[in-house]
Design an enzyme around this catalytic site. Structure first.
Site, PDB file in Angstrom:
ATOM      1  N   ALA A   1       5.734   7.537  -0.969  1.00 60.30           N
ATOM      2  CA  ALA A   1       7.037   7.215  -0.356  1.00 60.30           C
ATOM      3  C   ALA A   1       6.867   6.964   1.140  1.00 60.30           C
ATOM      4  O   ALA A   1       7.441   6.015   1.691  1.00 60.30           O
ATOM      5  CB  ALA A   1       8.029   8.349  -0.588  1.00 60.30           C
TER       6      ALA A   1
ATOM      7  N   SER B   1      -1.231   2.799   3.664  1.00 58.75           N
ATOM      8  CA  SER B   1      -2.305   3.100   2.697  1.00 58.75           C
ATOM      9  C   SER B   1      -2.166   2.144   1.526  1.00 58.75           C
ATOM     10  O   SER B   1      -1.063   1.667   1.225  1.00 58.75           O
ATOM     11  CB  SER B   1      -2.161   4.532   2.182  1.00 58.75           C
ATOM     12  OG  SER B   1      -2.984   4.714   1.047  1.00 58.75           O
TER      13      SER B   1
ATOM     14  N   ILE C   1     -11.168   5.924   1.976  1.00 59.73           N
ATOM     15  CA  ILE C   1     -12.122   5.998   3.078  1.00 59.73           C
ATOM     16  C   ILE C   1     -12.833   7.350   3.021  1.00 59.73           C
ATOM     17  O   ILE C   1     -12.202   8.384   2.779  1.00 59.73           O
ATOM     18  CB  ILE C   1     -11.386   5.850   4.443  1.00 59.73           C
ATOM     19  CG1 ILE C   1     -10.458   4.618   4.433  1.00 59.73           C
ATOM     20  CG2 ILE C   1     -12.384   5.786   5.594  1.00 59.73           C
ATOM     21  CD1 ILE C   1     -11.127   3.291   4.199  1.00 59.73           C
TER      22      ILE C   1
ATOM     23  N   LYS D   1       4.042   6.127   2.812  1.00 58.40           N
ATOM     24  CA  LYS D   1       3.174   4.997   3.164  1.00 58.40           C
ATOM     25  C   LYS D   1       3.855   3.658   2.843  1.00 58.40           C
ATOM     26  O   LYS D   1       3.612   2.656   3.510  1.00 58.40           O
ATOM     27  CB  LYS D   1       1.819   5.137   2.480  1.00 58.40           C
ATOM     28  CG  LYS D   1       1.010   6.342   2.999  1.00 58.40           C
ATOM     29  CD  LYS D   1       0.808   6.270   4.506  1.00 58.40           C
ATOM     30  CE  LYS D   1       0.044   7.435   5.086  1.00 58.40           C
ATOM     31  NZ  LYS D   1      -0.150   7.361   6.531  1.00 58.40           N
TER      32      LYS D   1
ATOM     33  N   TYR E   1       3.537  11.214  -0.577  1.00 58.59           N
ATOM     34  CA  TYR E   1       2.649  10.378   0.249  1.00 58.59           C
ATOM     35  C   TYR E   1       2.948   8.886   0.041  1.00 58.59           C
ATOM     36  O   TYR E   1       3.040   8.116   1.001  1.00 58.59           O
ATOM     37  CB  TYR E   1       1.206  10.720  -0.118  1.00 58.59           C
ATOM     38  CG  TYR E   1       0.153  10.093   0.767  1.00 58.59           C
ATOM     39  CD1 TYR E   1      -0.076  10.566   2.066  1.00 58.59           C
ATOM     40  CD2 TYR E   1      -0.656   9.053   0.307  1.00 58.59           C
ATOM     41  CE1 TYR E   1      -1.062  10.012   2.863  1.00 58.59           C
ATOM     42  CE2 TYR E   1      -1.634   8.488   1.102  1.00 58.59           C
ATOM     43  CZ  TYR E   1      -1.837   8.973   2.380  1.00 58.59           C
ATOM     44  OH  TYR E   1      -2.816   8.417   3.171  1.00 58.59           O
TER      45      TYR E   1
ATOM     46  N   ASN F   1      -1.557   7.070  13.748  1.00 58.26           N
ATOM     47  CA  ASN F   1      -2.594   7.323  12.744  1.00 58.26           C
ATOM     48  C   ASN F   1      -2.433   8.668  12.031  1.00 58.26           C
ATOM     49  O   ASN F   1      -2.886   8.818  10.896  1.00 58.26           O
ATOM     50  CB  ASN F   1      -3.964   7.237  13.437  1.00 58.26           C
ATOM     51  CG  ASN F   1      -5.091   7.750  12.575  1.00 58.26           C
ATOM     52  OD1 ASN F   1      -5.530   7.064  11.651  1.00 58.26           O
ATOM     53  ND2 ASN F   1      -5.550   8.973  12.834  1.00 58.26           N
TER      54      ASN F   1
HETATM   55  P1  NAI Z   1      -7.621  13.411   8.610  1.00 54.40           P
HETATM   56  O1  NAI Z   1      -6.952  14.500   7.849  1.00 54.40           O
HETATM   57  O2  NAI Z   1      -9.103  13.380   8.667  1.00 54.40           O
HETATM   58  O3  NAI Z   1      -7.063  13.400  10.110  1.00 54.40           O
HETATM   59  C1  NAI Z   1      -5.685  13.440  10.368  1.00 54.40           C
HETATM   60  C2  NAI Z   1      -5.463  14.029  11.747  1.00 54.40           C
HETATM   61  O4  NAI Z   1      -4.052  14.089  11.971  1.00 54.40           O
HETATM   62  C3  NAI Z   1      -5.992  15.460  11.911  1.00 54.40           C
HETATM   63  O5  NAI Z   1      -6.753  15.570  13.087  1.00 54.40           O
HETATM   64  C4  NAI Z   1      -4.729  16.306  11.998  1.00 54.40           C
HETATM   65  O6  NAI Z   1      -4.881  17.470  12.795  1.00 54.40           O
HETATM   66  C5  NAI Z   1      -3.757  15.314  12.618  1.00 54.40           C
HETATM   67  N1  NAI Z   1      -2.361  15.675  12.389  1.00 54.40           N
HETATM   68  C6  NAI Z   1      -1.776  16.107  11.243  1.00 54.40           C
HETATM   69  N2  NAI Z   1      -0.486  16.376  11.444  1.00 54.40           N
HETATM   70  C7  NAI Z   1      -0.216  16.078  12.747  1.00 54.40           C
HETATM   71  C8  NAI Z   1       0.947  16.148  13.553  1.00 54.40           C
HETATM   72  N3  NAI Z   1       2.106  16.585  13.068  1.00 54.40           N
HETATM   73  N4  NAI Z   1       0.849  15.780  14.850  1.00 54.40           N
HETATM   74  C9  NAI Z   1      -0.322  15.353  15.374  1.00 54.40           C
HETATM   75  N5  NAI Z   1      -1.460  15.279  14.652  1.00 54.40           N
HETATM   76  C10 NAI Z   1      -1.408  15.632  13.362  1.00 54.40           C
HETATM   77  O7  NAI Z   1      -7.029  12.033   8.025  1.00 54.40           O
HETATM   78  P2  NAI Z   1      -7.720  10.594   7.871  1.00 54.40           P
HETATM   79  O8  NAI Z   1      -8.344  10.496   6.548  1.00 54.40           O
HETATM   80  O9  NAI Z   1      -8.528  10.293   9.066  1.00 54.40           O
HETATM   81  O10 NAI Z   1      -6.426   9.645   7.825  1.00 54.40           O
HETATM   82  C11 NAI Z   1      -5.882   9.014   8.974  1.00 54.40           C
HETATM   83  C12 NAI Z   1      -4.705   8.152   8.552  1.00 54.40           C
HETATM   84  O11 NAI Z   1      -5.134   7.166   7.607  1.00 54.40           O
HETATM   85  C13 NAI Z   1      -3.586   8.937   7.854  1.00 54.40           C
HETATM   86  O12 NAI Z   1      -2.334   8.421   8.220  1.00 54.40           O
HETATM   87  C14 NAI Z   1      -3.849   8.689   6.382  1.00 54.40           C
HETATM   88  O13 NAI Z   1      -2.698   8.830   5.614  1.00 54.40           O
HETATM   89  C15 NAI Z   1      -4.356   7.262   6.424  1.00 54.40           C
HETATM   90  N6  NAI Z   1      -5.172   6.910   5.266  1.00 54.40           N
HETATM   91  C16 NAI Z   1      -6.354   7.569   5.000  1.00 54.40           C
HETATM   92  C17 NAI Z   1      -7.105   7.224   3.893  1.00 54.40           C
HETATM   93  C18 NAI Z   1      -8.404   7.896   3.571  1.00 54.40           C
HETATM   94  O14 NAI Z   1      -8.981   7.543   2.547  1.00 54.40           O
HETATM   95  N7  NAI Z   1      -8.908   8.814   4.377  1.00 54.40           N
HETATM   96  C19 NAI Z   1      -6.657   6.163   2.986  1.00 54.40           C
HETATM   97  C20 NAI Z   1      -5.436   5.546   3.363  1.00 54.40           C
HETATM   98  C21 NAI Z   1      -4.729   5.915   4.462  1.00 54.40           C
END
Ligand code: NAI
Length: 245
Positions: free
Chosen positions: A155, A140, A186, A157, A153, A88
């Site tokens: 690329a 995504s 989201i 996803k 991003y 995730n």
């Molecule tokens: P967020 O930014 O709220 O949480 C991401 C978490 O990943 C954070 O706790 C961060 O510390 C952790 N993280 C970052 N780099 C890391 C690493 N190298 N090792 C371990 N942990 C790491 O992100 P969110 O919004 O909850 O997104 C979760 C997933 O869903 C992501 O992959 C994002 O790309 C995907 N996504 C999110 C969308 C949205 O609208 N929020 C839409 C589409 C996809």
């Protein structure tokens, strides 16, 4: 309740946003949850909020294969199996093509592709030994349809969708299901950086008339990790309210 009873699950990026809600859902469903994240402060907060539940937090940077190997080995020593991996963790560093720096490009590739590769390579090895496992990757909607200012991003996803199909082929015969979820927009901190007008525009374009909630994605992660999804392999499930149909 109890759809994941006794299953050992690793959720990367589980300390915030969608991952944090997923950790809670997995605990509700009876899983033993390991949250891997680089944000120790948020990880400790999560532990505090879930005292007495089957949750462990490890500071793991998924980019670093040695950290991933060490954390996985600890789980194997204690529980003898890892049943579920939710890839995730993900980041954005947005800029238009002309303005994107090498650092912005590379850092997103590192977390969103190399991190996913590292966790899958290490954990699938343990799953193969057991002959079963479920892996779910975060893609995504933009990986399917592109998005202005997100070359890096997009690329990654889109890459995750390719890897999901690739690993579904390689690991299917070993009893492991590999699928992806493609969230729409989201309502998490990641979306807070998007201008209000654009949000209203996105809501207007979504047939269901709203942004997604982290719970919507967490529910999809649970489903694809459960036995209910045992014949689903290599697919990308869009969870976007019909934003792109
Ligand atoms: P967020 O930014 O709220 O949480 C991401 C978490 O990943 C954070 O706790 C961060 O510390 C952790 N993280 C970052 N780099 C890391 C690493 N190298 N090792 C371990 N942990 C790491 O992100 P969110 O919004 O909850 O997104 C979760 C997933 O869903 C992501 O992959 C994002 O790309 C995907 N996504 C999110 C969308 C949205 O609208 N929020 C839409 C589409 C996809």
């Amino acid at each position: 309740m109890n759809r994941l009873k006794g299953k050992v699950a690793v959720i990367t990026g589980g300390a915030n946003g969608i991952g944090k809600v997923t950790v809670n859902k997995f605990l509700d469903e009876g899983a033993i949850v390991f949250c891997w994240d680089i944000n120790t402060e948020a990880g400790n907060r999560l532990l505090e909020e879930n005292k007495g539940r089957n949750l462990k937090f490890n500071k793991v940077d998924t980019i670093k294969i040695t950290e991933v190997e060490k954390a996985a080995a600890q789980i194997m020593e204690e529980y003898g199996a890892i049943d579920i991996l939710i890839n995730n963790a993900g980041i954005t560093r947005d800029a238009t093509l002309m303005k994107m720096t090498q650092d912005q490009w590379q850092s997103v590739l590192d977390v969103n592709l190399t991190g996913v590769f590292n966790c899958t390579q290490v954990i699938s090895g343990h799953m193969v030994e057991k002959g079963s496992g479920k892996i779910v990757n975060a893609s995504s909607v933009v990986g399917l349809y592109g998005n202005f200012g997100q070359s890096n991003y997009v690329a990654t996803k889109a890459g995750v969708i390719g890897l999901t199909k690739e690993w579904a082929r390689e690991l299917g015969r070993k009893g492991i299901n590999v699928n992806a979820v493609a969230p729409g927009f989201i309502a998490t901190e990641m979306v807070e950086t998007i201008p209000k007008k654009l949000i209203a525009d996105l809501e207007g374009k979504t047939p269901l008339g709203r942004l997604g909630k982290p719970e919507d994605i967490a529910n999809a992660y649970v489903f694809l990790s459960s036995e209910e999804a045992s014949f689903i392999n290599g697919t990308t499930l869009s969870v976007d309210g019909g934003l792109v149909i």
